[in-house]
Design an enzyme around this catalytic site. Sequence first.
Site, PDB file in Angstrom:
ATOM      1  N   ALA A  14     -22.311  18.076  -3.945  1.00 35.73           N
ATOM      2  CA  ALA A  14     -22.870  19.083  -5.085  1.00 35.73           C
ATOM      3  C   ALA A  14     -22.273  20.100  -4.183  1.00 35.73           C
ATOM      4  O   ALA A  14     -22.820  20.597  -2.700  1.00 35.73           O
ATOM      5  CB  ALA A  14     -24.144  19.192  -5.408  1.00 35.73           C
ATOM      6  N   CYS A  15     -21.592  20.988  -4.643  1.00 34.13           N
ATOM      7  CA  CYS A  15     -21.552  22.906  -4.648  1.00 34.13           C
ATOM      8  C   CYS A  15     -22.984  22.997  -3.527  1.00 34.13           C
ATOM      9  O   CYS A  15     -24.208  23.268  -3.945  1.00 34.13           O
ATOM     10  CB  CYS A  15     -21.651  23.682  -5.948  1.00 34.13           C
ATOM     11  SG  CYS A  15     -21.241  25.370  -5.881  1.00 34.13           S
ATOM     12  N   PRO A  16     -22.522  24.632  -2.801  1.00 32.78           N
ATOM     13  CA  PRO A  16     -21.650  24.641  -2.142  1.00 32.78           C
ATOM     14  C   PRO A  16     -21.061  22.999  -1.186  1.00 32.78           C
ATOM     15  O   PRO A  16     -20.398  24.274  -0.065  1.00 32.78           O
ATOM     16  CB  PRO A  16     -22.229  25.691  -1.673  1.00 32.78           C
ATOM     17  CG  PRO A  16     -23.094  25.446  -1.230  1.00 32.78           C
ATOM     18  CD  PRO A  16     -24.091  24.419  -2.402  1.00 32.78           C
ATOM     19  N   MET A  17     -21.818  22.360  -0.850  1.00 35.35           N
ATOM     20  CA  MET A  17     -21.294  21.290   0.224  1.00 35.35           C
ATOM     21  C   MET A  17     -20.066  20.647   0.563  1.00 35.35           C
ATOM     22  O   MET A  17     -20.007  21.220   1.816  1.00 35.35           O
ATOM     23  CB  MET A  17     -22.423  20.305   0.872  1.00 35.35           C
ATOM     24  CG  MET A  17     -23.726  20.285   0.950  1.00 35.35           C
ATOM     25  SD  MET A  17     -24.122  22.041   1.502  1.00 35.35           S
ATOM     26  CE  MET A  17     -23.844  21.680   3.020  1.00 35.35           C
ATOM     27  N   ASP A  41     -17.190  16.411  -6.211  1.00 34.73           N
ATOM     28  CA  ASP A  41     -17.459  17.372  -6.732  1.00 34.73           C
ATOM     29  C   ASP A  41     -16.553  17.371  -7.957  1.00 34.73           C
ATOM     30  O   ASP A  41     -15.433  18.645  -6.924  1.00 34.73           O
ATOM     31  CB  ASP A  41     -18.766  17.916  -6.114  1.00 34.73           C
ATOM     32  CG  ASP A  41     -18.289  19.877  -6.693  1.00 34.73           C
ATOM     33  OD1 ASP A  41     -19.061  19.714  -7.941  1.00 34.73           O
ATOM     34  OD2 ASP A  41     -18.353  20.664  -6.215  1.00 34.73           O
TER      35      ASP A  41
END
Lengths: 76, 157
Positions: A14-17, A41
């Site tokens: 998920a954000c920010p990965m 995502d």
Amino acid sequence: MPDVTQTLDASGLACPMPVVRTRQAIDQLASGEVLEVISTDRGSLQDIPAWAQSTGNRLVEQNDGGDRFTFLIEKA
Amino acid sequence: MEDDGVERMTIVAWSGELDKVWPQYILATTGAAYGMEVTLFCTFWGLFTLKRPEVKVTGDNWMTKMLGTVNNERLSHLNFGGAGPKMMKSIAKRHKVAPPSELIETARELGVKLAPCQMTMDLMGLKREDLIDGIEEPLGAAAAMSNMQRSKINLFI
């Protein structure tokens, strides 16, 4: 379609990965080489193009597979 | 001021609440992914993310002793005496959102500068060795200000 040099599977992140991992992966490539990013995502649909534009890397292609999104990015 | 061509972002990380620590580190890592030089100036409750987990704040007076009981992972809303953060963490896990500990590790990997506030350390009785490795030397408001002056993006979270 350009030759893919390397594929990054960011599925399940998920954000920010997805963007963070994309950065780390593209740092390993040479200019002109192409990174394929796979993400699940939905935010990536906006995030990856925005990141590519701001960092000067070229988004060659993007694909909305409904719950799986793929991007081809050519390193600047 | 000379322009060295480096894009900078400074985040004043003031809060230690879970729902603010998340955006501190999400934006820090994203800024680093954008190729920016990111500084996280960790002050007041935001300093607790840099504290070694095994270090208890003991201090030398009742106030700093009380700080030892600070629960750094409360939520600003819907805390429910600690049940809220547990729920939030389990929901985050289900949605594959990285926990703060993982984001802090990623921030260090990406070269985000984690700068502890000296004044907060003094206030809370924390020494350099009470903080995790791989961070900047403690600094004050002026050094933080110089960073902010050179930064394109400045945030207070």
